[in-house]
Design a protein around this motif. Structure first.
Motif, PDB file in Angstrom:
ATOM      1  N   ALA A 138       0.845  -1.195   0.000  1.00 19.38           N
ATOM      2  CA  ALA A 138       0.000   0.000   0.000  1.00 19.38           C
ATOM      3  C   ALA A 138       0.876   1.238   0.000  1.00 19.38           C
ATOM      4  O   ALA A 138       1.903   1.285   0.671  1.00 19.38           O
ATOM      5  CB  ALA A 138      -0.889   0.012   1.237  1.00 19.38           C
ATOM      6  N   VAL A 139       0.471   2.228  -0.771  1.00 24.66           N
ATOM      7  CA  VAL A 139       1.209   3.490  -0.769  1.00 24.66           C
ATOM      8  C   VAL A 139       0.209   4.640  -0.801  1.00 24.66           C
ATOM      9  O   VAL A 139      -0.801   4.581  -1.500  1.00 24.66           O
ATOM     10  CB  VAL A 139       2.198   3.579  -1.955  1.00 24.66           C
ATOM     11  CG1 VAL A 139       1.501   3.439  -3.287  1.00 24.66           C
ATOM     12  CG2 VAL A 139       2.979   4.888  -1.919  1.00 24.66           C
ATOM     13  N   ASN A 140       0.482   5.652   0.018  1.00 23.23           N
ATOM     14  CA  ASN A 140      -0.380   6.824   0.027  1.00 23.23           C
ATOM     15  C   ASN A 140       0.221   7.870  -0.913  1.00 23.23           C
ATOM     16  O   ASN A 140       1.221   8.495  -0.610  1.00 23.23           O
ATOM     17  CB  ASN A 140      -0.473   7.378   1.449  1.00 23.23           C
ATOM     18  CG  ASN A 140      -1.430   8.545   1.530  1.00 23.23           C
ATOM     19  OD1 ASN A 140      -1.695   9.219   0.528  1.00 23.23           O
ATOM     20  ND2 ASN A 140      -1.959   8.787   2.706  1.00 23.23           N
ATOM     21  N   CYS A 141      -0.412   8.018  -2.071  1.00 18.73           N
ATOM     22  CA  CYS A 141       0.139   8.920  -3.097  1.00 18.73           C
ATOM     23  C   CYS A 141       0.242  10.346  -2.577  1.00 18.73           C
ATOM     24  O   CYS A 141       1.140  11.090  -2.963  1.00 18.73           O
ATOM     25  CB  CYS A 141      -0.743   8.908  -4.340  1.00 18.73           C
ATOM     26  SG  CYS A 141      -0.930   7.276  -5.040  1.00 18.73           S
ATOM     27  N   GLY A 142      -0.664  10.735  -1.678  1.00 23.47           N
ATOM     28  CA  GLY A 142      -0.666  12.100  -1.169  1.00 23.47           C
ATOM     29  C   GLY A 142       0.475  12.366  -0.205  1.00 23.47           C
ATOM     30  O   GLY A 142       0.811  13.518   0.073  1.00 23.47           O
ATOM     31  N   ALA A 143       1.075  11.308   0.318  1.00 23.58           N
ATOM     32  CA  ALA A 143       2.104  11.500   1.344  1.00 23.58           C
ATOM     33  C   ALA A 143       3.508  11.521   0.749  1.00 23.58           C
ATOM     34  O   ALA A 143       4.482  11.757   1.445  1.00 23.58           O
ATOM     35  CB  ALA A 143       2.003  10.393   2.392  1.00 23.58           C
ATOM     36  N   ILE A 144       3.622  11.254  -0.553  1.00 20.65           N
ATOM     37  CA  ILE A 144       4.939  11.201  -1.190  1.00 20.65           C
ATOM     38  C   ILE A 144       5.069  12.387  -2.141  1.00 20.65           C
ATOM     39  O   ILE A 144       4.176  12.620  -2.945  1.00 20.65           O
ATOM     40  CB  ILE A 144       5.093   9.874  -1.963  1.00 20.65           C
ATOM     41  CG1 ILE A 144       5.087   8.721  -0.954  1.00 20.65           C
ATOM     42  CG2 ILE A 144       6.361   9.870  -2.808  1.00 20.65           C
ATOM     43  CD1 ILE A 144       5.258   7.372  -1.579  1.00 20.65           C
ATOM     44  N   PRO A 145       6.171  13.154  -2.027  1.00 20.35           N
ATOM     45  CA  PRO A 145       6.334  14.311  -2.917  1.00 20.35           C
ATOM     46  C   PRO A 145       6.175  13.874  -4.374  1.00 20.35           C
ATOM     47  O   PRO A 145       6.653  12.806  -4.764  1.00 20.35           O
ATOM     48  CB  PRO A 145       7.763  14.776  -2.640  1.00 20.35           C
ATOM     49  CG  PRO A 145       8.127  14.190  -1.326  1.00 20.35           C
ATOM     50  CD  PRO A 145       7.293  12.976  -1.124  1.00 20.35           C
ATOM     51  N   GLU A 146       5.506  14.721  -5.137  1.00 16.19           N
ATOM     52  CA  GLU A 146       5.182  14.402  -6.518  1.00 16.19           C
ATOM     53  C   GLU A 146       6.403  13.938  -7.305  1.00 16.19           C
ATOM     54  O   GLU A 146       6.337  12.986  -8.087  1.00 16.19           O
ATOM     55  CB  GLU A 146       4.618  15.672  -7.151  1.00 16.19           C
ATOM     56  CG  GLU A 146       3.717  15.419  -8.312  1.00 16.19           C
ATOM     57  CD  GLU A 146       3.292  16.749  -8.904  1.00 16.19           C
ATOM     58  OE1 GLU A 146       2.573  17.502  -8.214  1.00 16.19           O
ATOM     59  OE2 GLU A 146       3.690  17.030 -10.058  1.00 16.19           O
ATOM     60  N   SER A 147       7.532  14.584  -7.043  1.00 14.21           N
ATOM     61  CA  SER A 147       8.728  14.260  -7.827  1.00 14.21           C
ATOM     62  C   SER A 147       9.256  12.864  -7.518  1.00 14.21           C
ATOM     63  O   SER A 147       9.977  12.274  -8.302  1.00 14.21           O
ATOM     64  CB  SER A 147       9.814  15.294  -7.533  1.00 14.21           C
ATOM     65  OG  SER A 147      10.065  15.302  -6.142  1.00 14.21           O
TER      66      SER A 147
END
Ligand SMILES: Nc1ncnc2c1ncn2[C@@H]1O[C@H](COP(=O)(O)OP(=O)(O)O)[C@@H](O)[C@H]1O
Ligand SMILES: [Mg+2]
Length: 343
Positions: A79-88
């Motif tokens: 599982a990964v939270n896309c909002g918690a990882i910087p876009e880059s």
């Protein structure tokens, strides 16, 4: 006897909130049972999934349920939270990178898509994904192929994508904030988890289940809910849904020195004045109501653990089968006991 082995394993590890083998989705309201039915159906397919729902409605738990009920259960769930990882960084997180792809990339590293090969990858808060990363994801969904950041080779992974969102993706698509082609692709197997407000009766049921888990975790006798607290649980709007309920029960459990938890607001501070009780019931009457509710939720949960097998449930409860059946008949005279078990 596979079923009972599983149950034993769950019971042997009381501290674990979520047994990965048996995601425990609790609830008996019609809206919840309808969602559970969809979870079962979706688990049997292989297409990507989209789970929508307000924060705290159980999207991650549902994603786990889908994975562990599917044929992919023996491969990883990631599982990964896309909002918690910087876009880059998200792209390299998902697809991996080659050596020297960027300044810090000394060594090549595989991404989450590769780590979840054969299994499922939950992309939580997909609405926060940049347009660029959305394009790459769409390509992967079309042919299961991708390239690592800085890499030339085309890589392949058999990873089922489960996306979740607490925004209205369709509306975002109309407004041009989310790619329509990706939305269409994800929207094939899509469902929404109901908010706790739409699930009459489930707040109290969940609260009882959380109290039992807490009792196991802290090795203390079970605590019960005051009838006025039950009324509050029923009437409160739960903006944070099940997560808010779980946290509230945990806090009140730790602060309460009583065996009966009595609170009538979602107070944020641990210690606050007791709500005065307007219509005090007799002790006997109030206790009977609490005990009846406890019995109902206990029977529901243990039956769910036992996969609906009454003899096994009675054994787990350390009760005679006949006494256990009497409990069931007492509370469900029409024999309609909603099953909420996710195997
Ligand atoms: N139906 C349910 N039964 C039991 N626990 C639940 C249920 N739904 C949610 N939870 C619990 O509530 C918390 C929030 O759930 P989560 O899946 O993280 O929500 P979301 O991803 O929608 O924000 C978790 O601790 C989860 O275990
Ligand atoms: Mg979540």
């Amino acid at each position: 006897m596979e079923q009972s082995n599983r149950v034993d394993r769950v019971l042997a590890e009381p501290g674990r909130e979520h047994d990965v083998d048996r995601p425990n989705l609790i609830g008996t309201s019609p809206a919840f049972l309808a969602a559970l039915e969809l979870i079962r159906k979706v688990a049997a397919c292989t297409a990507p999934v989209l789970i929508e729902g307000e924060t705290g409605t159980g999207k991650e738990l549902a994603a786990r349920a889908i994975h562990y009920m599917s044929a992919r259960r023996n491969a990883p769930f990631v599982a990964v939270n896309c909002g918690a990882i910087p876009e880059s960084l998200l792209e390299s997180e998902l697809y991996g990178h080659e050596r020297g792809a960027y300044t810090d990339a000394r060594d090549a590293a595989p991404g989450l898509i590769a780590q979840a090969h054969g299994g499922s990858l939950l992309l939580d808060e997909i609405e926060t994904m940049s347009q660029r990363t959305q394009v790459v994801l769409l390509r992967f969904l079309q042919d299961q192929e991708y390239r690592a950041v800085g890499g030339r080779r085309t890589l392949h992974a058999d990873t089922r994508i489960i996306a979740s969102s607490n925004a209205d993706l369709e509306a975002m698509t109309t407004q041009g904030q989310f790619r329509q082609d990706l939305f269409f692709r994800l929207n094939v197997l899509a469902f929404r988890l109901p908010s706790l407000r739409e699930r009459p009766g489930d707040a109290a049921l969940l609260a009882d289940a959380f109290l039992r888990r807490l009792g196991q975790r802290y090795q203390r006798p079970d605590k019960l809910l005051h009838v006025e607290t039950e009324a509050f649980l029923r009437d409160y709007a739960w903006p944070g849904n099940v997560r808010e309920l779980e946290n509230l029960i945990h806090r009140e459990y730790l602060f309460s020195e009583d065996d009966v938890l009595h609170f009538t607001s979602p107070r944020r501070e641990g210690i606050a004045a007791r709500a005065p009780s307007a219509h005090a019931k007799t002790f006997k009457c109030a206790k009977a109501e609490v005990v009846a509710r406890f019995e109902r939720s206990y029977v529901t949960e243990v039956l769910s653990m036992a996969g609906g097998n009454v003899s096994l449930a009675a054994r787990l409860a350390h009760k005679e089968r006949s006494a256990f059946c009497r409990l069931i008949r007492k509370h469900w005279p029409d024999g309609k006991l909603g099953s909420t078990n996710v195997p």
